[in-house]
Design an enzyme around this catalytic site. Structure first.
Site, PDB file in Angstrom:
ATOM      1  N   LYS A  45       1.922   2.143  -5.020  1.00  0.00           N
ATOM      2  CA  LYS A  45       2.509   1.600  -6.260  1.00  0.00           C
ATOM      3  C   LYS A  45       1.604   1.857  -7.454  1.00  0.00           C
ATOM      4  CE  LYS A  45       2.419  -2.403  -4.323  1.00  0.00           C
ATOM      5  NZ  LYS A  45       2.039  -2.014  -2.960  1.00  0.00           N
ATOM      6  N   GLN A  98       2.052  -5.958  -3.264  1.00  0.00           N
ATOM      7  CA  GLN A  98       2.485  -6.048  -1.861  1.00  0.00           C
ATOM      8  C   GLN A  98       3.770  -5.225  -1.667  1.00  0.00           C
ATOM      9  OE1 GLN A  98       1.539  -9.410  -3.418  1.00  0.00           O
ATOM     10  NE2 GLN A  98      -0.437  -8.582  -2.869  1.00  0.00           N
ATOM     11  N   GLY A 153      -4.511  -4.311  -3.689  1.00  0.00           N
ATOM     12  CA  GLY A 153      -5.514  -3.290  -3.984  1.00  0.00           C
ATOM     13  C   GLY A 153      -4.756  -2.034  -4.355  1.00  0.00           C
ATOM     14  N   HIS A 154      -4.881  -1.615  -5.611  1.00  0.00           N
ATOM     15  CA  HIS A 154      -4.125  -0.461  -6.102  1.00  0.00           C
ATOM     16  C   HIS A 154      -5.102   0.621  -6.540  1.00  0.00           C
ATOM     17  CE1 HIS A 154      -0.714  -3.497  -7.284  1.00  0.00           C
ATOM     18  NE2 HIS A 154      -0.913  -3.425  -5.989  1.00  0.00           N
ATOM     19  N   ASP A 170       0.809  -1.229   0.000  1.00  0.00           N
ATOM     20  CA  ASP A 170       0.000   0.000   0.000  1.00  0.00           C
ATOM     21  C   ASP A 170       0.840   1.277   0.000  1.00  0.00           C
ATOM     22  OD1 ASP A 170      -2.251  -1.641   0.105  1.00  0.00           O
ATOM     23  OD2 ASP A 170      -2.233  -1.665   2.292  1.00  0.00           O
TER      24      ASP A 170
HETATM   25  P1  GDP Z   1      -0.725   0.318  -3.544  1.00  0.00           P
HETATM   26  O1  GDP Z   1      -1.306  -0.963  -3.048  1.00  0.00           O
HETATM   27  O2  GDP Z   1       0.744   0.412  -3.278  1.00  0.00           O
HETATM   28  O3  GDP Z   1      -1.055   0.602  -4.985  1.00  0.00           O
HETATM   29  O4  GDP Z   1      -1.387   1.471  -2.679  1.00  0.00           O
HETATM   30  P2  GDP Z   1      -2.966   1.610  -2.306  1.00  0.00           P
HETATM   31  O5  GDP Z   1      -3.678   2.116  -3.516  1.00  0.00           O
HETATM   32  O6  GDP Z   1      -3.462   0.374  -1.666  1.00  0.00           O
HETATM   33  O7  GDP Z   1      -2.906   2.676  -1.159  1.00  0.00           O
HETATM   34  C1  GDP Z   1      -2.430   3.955  -1.344  1.00  0.00           C
HETATM   35  C2  GDP Z   1      -3.567   4.956  -1.036  1.00  0.00           C
HETATM   36  O8  GDP Z   1      -3.016   6.237  -0.905  1.00  0.00           O
HETATM   37  C3  GDP Z   1      -4.597   5.065  -2.149  1.00  0.00           C
HETATM   38  O9  GDP Z   1      -5.850   5.326  -1.571  1.00  0.00           O
HETATM   39  C4  GDP Z   1      -4.114   6.261  -2.960  1.00  0.00           C
HETATM   40  O10 GDP Z   1      -5.166   6.955  -3.638  1.00  0.00           O
HETATM   41  C5  GDP Z   1      -3.552   7.117  -1.878  1.00  0.00           C
HETATM   42  N1  GDP Z   1      -2.408   7.946  -2.295  1.00  0.00           N
HETATM   43  C6  GDP Z   1      -1.382   7.612  -3.127  1.00  0.00           C
HETATM   44  N2  GDP Z   1      -0.471   8.622  -3.174  1.00  0.00           N
HETATM   45  C7  GDP Z   1      -0.940   9.593  -2.353  1.00  0.00           C
HETATM   46  C8  GDP Z   1      -0.406  10.851  -1.938  1.00  0.00           C
HETATM   47  O11 GDP Z   1       0.656  11.294  -2.334  1.00  0.00           O
HETATM   48  N3  GDP Z   1      -1.165  11.563  -1.056  1.00  0.00           N
HETATM   49  C9  GDP Z   1      -2.360  11.101  -0.563  1.00  0.00           C
HETATM   50  N4  GDP Z   1      -3.021  11.871   0.297  1.00  0.00           N
HETATM   51  N5  GDP Z   1      -2.871   9.911  -0.936  1.00  0.00           N
HETATM   52  C10 GDP Z   1      -2.157   9.166  -1.797  1.00  0.00           C
HETATM   53  P1  IMO Z   2      -0.870  -4.192  -2.205  1.00  0.00           P
HETATM   54  O1  IMO Z   2      -0.436  -4.710  -3.557  1.00  0.00           O
HETATM   55  C1  IMO Z   2      -0.986  -4.632   2.128  1.00  0.00           C
HETATM   56  C2  IMO Z   2      -0.916  -8.721   3.695  1.00  0.00           C
HETATM   57  C3  IMO Z   2      -2.168  -9.159   4.410  1.00  0.00           C
HETATM   58  C4  IMO Z   2      -1.580 -10.151   5.398  1.00  0.00           C
HETATM   59  C5  IMO Z   2      -0.464 -10.805   4.607  1.00  0.00           C
HETATM   60  C6  IMO Z   2      -0.834 -12.137   3.964  1.00  0.00           C
HETATM   61  O2  IMO Z   2      -2.164  -3.458  -2.226  1.00  0.00           O
HETATM   62  O3  IMO Z   2       0.245  -3.439  -1.571  1.00  0.00           O
HETATM   63  P2  IMO Z   2      -2.362 -12.816   1.896  1.00  0.00           P
HETATM   64  O4  IMO Z   2      -3.823 -12.608   1.648  1.00  0.00           O
HETATM   65  O5  IMO Z   2      -1.470 -12.244   0.851  1.00  0.00           O
HETATM   66  O6  IMO Z   2      -2.029 -14.260   2.187  1.00  0.00           O
HETATM   67  O7  IMO Z   2      -2.076 -12.022   3.269  1.00  0.00           O
HETATM   68  O8  IMO Z   2      -0.112  -9.888   3.581  1.00  0.00           O
HETATM   69  N1  IMO Z   2      -1.147  -8.209   2.319  1.00  0.00           N
HETATM   70  C7  IMO Z   2      -1.120  -6.910   2.006  1.00  0.00           C
HETATM   71  N2  IMO Z   2      -0.981  -5.818   2.779  1.00  0.00           N
HETATM   72  N3  IMO Z   2      -1.089  -4.506   0.781  1.00  0.00           N
HETATM   73  C8  IMO Z   2      -1.204  -5.592  -0.010  1.00  0.00           C
HETATM   74  O9  IMO Z   2      -1.168  -5.519  -1.350  1.00  0.00           O
HETATM   75  C9  IMO Z   2      -1.270  -6.867   0.593  1.00  0.00           C
HETATM   76  N4  IMO Z   2      -1.402  -8.132   0.127  1.00  0.00           N
HETATM   77  C10 IMO Z   2      -1.292  -8.940   1.189  1.00  0.00           C
HETATM   78  O10 IMO Z   2      -2.805  -8.077   5.044  1.00  0.00           O
HETATM   79  O11 IMO Z   2      -0.987  -9.457   6.474  1.00  0.00           O
HETATM   80 MG    MG Z   3      -2.833  -1.636  -1.820  1.00  0.00          MG
END
Ligand code: GDP
Ligand code: IMO
Ligand code: MG
Length: 429
Positions: free
Chosen positions: A27, A232, A51-52, A24
């Site tokens: 990416k 991840q 979840g991206h 999270d």
């Molecule tokens: P990922 O799994 O690495 O793709 O990241 P996620 O999408 O799960 O989580 C990142 C969250 O932060 C998302 O809700 C994005 O919309 C938000 N986000 C990303 N970059 C920024 C930033 O620079 N500022 C803020 N406030 N939110 C951001």
């Molecule tokens: P993105 O791509 C954050 C964590 C789960 C749990 C552990 C194992 O959005 O960064 P799993 O279901 O993979 O067997 O769970 O890994 N986990 C993540 N945490 N972002 C993710 O993906 C994750 N994918 C798995 O919360 O601790």
């Molecule tokens: Mg994510």
């Protein structure tokens, strides 16, 4: 302006983008930003545990399996051989994208990628229940059991979808092998339902299935460049992460080679993504975690709730010990710092620069699982301004600039850019 210290090398057409914390990191948002420079964006591992989120103008998208370059016109999107993919999850995501007007014929999946079936998800939940207080806190999507089946040679691939009889018998074999594990459990998926559902999705998915090796290497021959998208984060890597509180795949840059059928000599640059602080979802060690109102404030200001499960994310300061380890594991060339705007209003911002064991002796990453671990925190002055509109690092408040310099120094890798909001354009370079 390029975000990178060195221009691309035409003999090394692959760049890799990975998260260097616990997932999270943003990416999806960074890959969306980089995608226009590449012909193909390729996911190399994980499944719909990821979840991206991407925001472009009024469009807000939460992707779980389709690579994050999908909102950039003309890019091709490959779900690589190293992934494990739910048929329903993929079909639903294709539907959502098609409704948004996206040309989904650009999205392909490797014939070598493994299918996550409903029995994998059922087993994932059952195993978590059995772990009780030691639960990993998985996403419940069946990722671990699907990878177990892959290495156990019980897995079923996207290539198998084209052979209905073989598919049914492989599902039967897999369920027979799993029977002892399901003993006494409710809601065990029935063989006939699993087969019927798989066959129903097969027709829909088969047109998207490709030989990924030919797909990528033909693209190299045409001079196309590829961005390998990590899922991840480094600290969730099955080998180098905080085992056993990890996911079941190689999340580090090296995983891009085994997960996409490319050799290390094709790789040019490795880009790490890190938040200006840290978050973690689920159980396991998190030395820089803030259990006080500062952690709550990070969660509220950063909207730190999971995209896949909605769970609140644990929050803490940037962990430079983990970041230096990630720089080594991934061979990082550069990092993009995300969510710098979330720190606005904090009087003081911390960076964890070292660990000490309970008896006071300094230790490195190997101390992370020590229950008595203590952290050394370096405190920096914060800033009050809203920085979401800033587009040049030089225009940031002095203390935000100083923080970025310090993050680069303690990580040992230059900072290429800082994102200051979720929207595509909210980037300071
Ligand atoms: P990922 O799994 O690495 O793709 O990241 P996620 O999408 O799960 O989580 C990142 C969250 O932060 C998302 O809700 C994005 O919309 C938000 N986000 C990303 N970059 C920024 C930033 O620079 N500022 C803020 N406030 N939110 C951001
Ligand atoms: P993105 O791509 C954050 C964590 C789960 C749990 C552990 C194992 O959005 O960064 P799993 O279901 O993979 O067997 O769970 O890994 N986990 C993540 N945490 N972002 C993710 O993906 C994750 N994918 C798995 O919360 O601790
Ligand atoms: Mg994510």
């Amino acid at each position: 302006m390029s975000m990178f210290p060195a221009p691309p090398d035409p003999r090394r057409p692959v760049d890799i983008c990975v998260g260097i914390q616990w997932g999270d990191e943003g990416k999806g948002r960074v890959v969306d930003l980089l995608a226009r420079d590449y012909g193909i964006i390729a996911r190399f591992g994980g499944g719909d545990n990821a979840g991206h989120s991407i925001e472009v103008g009024d469009t807000k998208l939460a992707l779980h399996i389709v690579p994050s370059g999908v909102l950039v016109e003309g890019t091709k999107l490959l779900i690589g051989a190293g992934t494990v993919v739910s048929l329903r999850g993929l079909a639903d995501e294709l539907d959502t994208l098609a409704k948004l007007g996206v040309d989904v014929s650009r999205i392909v999946v490797s014939s070598r990628a493994h299918i996550v079936f409903p029995y994998h998800a059922a087993l994932d939940k059952l195993l978590e229940k059995q772990r009780g207080g030691g639960a990993i806190g998985t996403t419940g999507r069946g990722i671990g059991p699907a990878y177990v089946d892959r290495v156990g040679r019980l897995g079923i691939t996207f290539g198998d979808l084209a052979k209905p009889e073989g598919l049914a018998s492989k599902i039967r074999q897999a369920l027979i092998a799993r029977e002892p594990l399901f003993a006494g459990a409710d809601d065990v998926p029935r063989e006939e339902d699993v087969v019927a559902e798989a066959l129903a999705y097969a027709e829909r998915i088969i047109p998207h299935v490709v030989d990924d090796v030919a797909f990528l290497h033909d693209a190299f021959a045409r001079g196309e460049r590829v961005l390998a998208e990590g899922a991840q984060g480094t600290m969730l890597d099955v080998t180098y992460g905080t085992y056993p509180f990890v996911t079941s795949s190689s999340t580090v840059a090296g995983g891009a080679c085994t997960g996409l059928g490319i050799g290390p000599t094709t790789v040019g640059r490795v880009i790490g993504v890190a938040k200006a602080y840290c978050t973690r979802v689920g159980g396991g060690p998190f030395p820089s975690e803030l259990l006080d109102e500062r952690g709550e404030r990070l969660r509220a200001q950063g909207r730190e709730f999971g995209v896949t499960t909605g769970r609140p994310r644990r929050c803490g300061w940037y962990d430079a010990v983990a970041a230096r380890y990630a720089a080594q594991l991934n061979g990082l060339d550069t990092i993009v710092i995300t969510k710098l705007d979330v720190l606005s209003g904090f009087e003081r911002v911390g960076i964890v620069t070292g660990y000490r064991r309970g008896d006071g002796t300094p230790c490195g990453i190997e101390g992370m699982t020590d229950p008595d671990l203590r952290v050394e925190v370096e405190e920096h002055p914060g800033w009050a301004e809203n920085i979401r509109g800033v587009r040049r690092i030089a225009d940031l408040p002095a203390s935000a600039r100083a923080l970025l310099d310090r993050l680069a120094a303690v990580t040992g890798v230059p900072v290429a850019a800082a994102s200051v909001g979720p929207e595509r354009s909210a980037l300071a370079v």
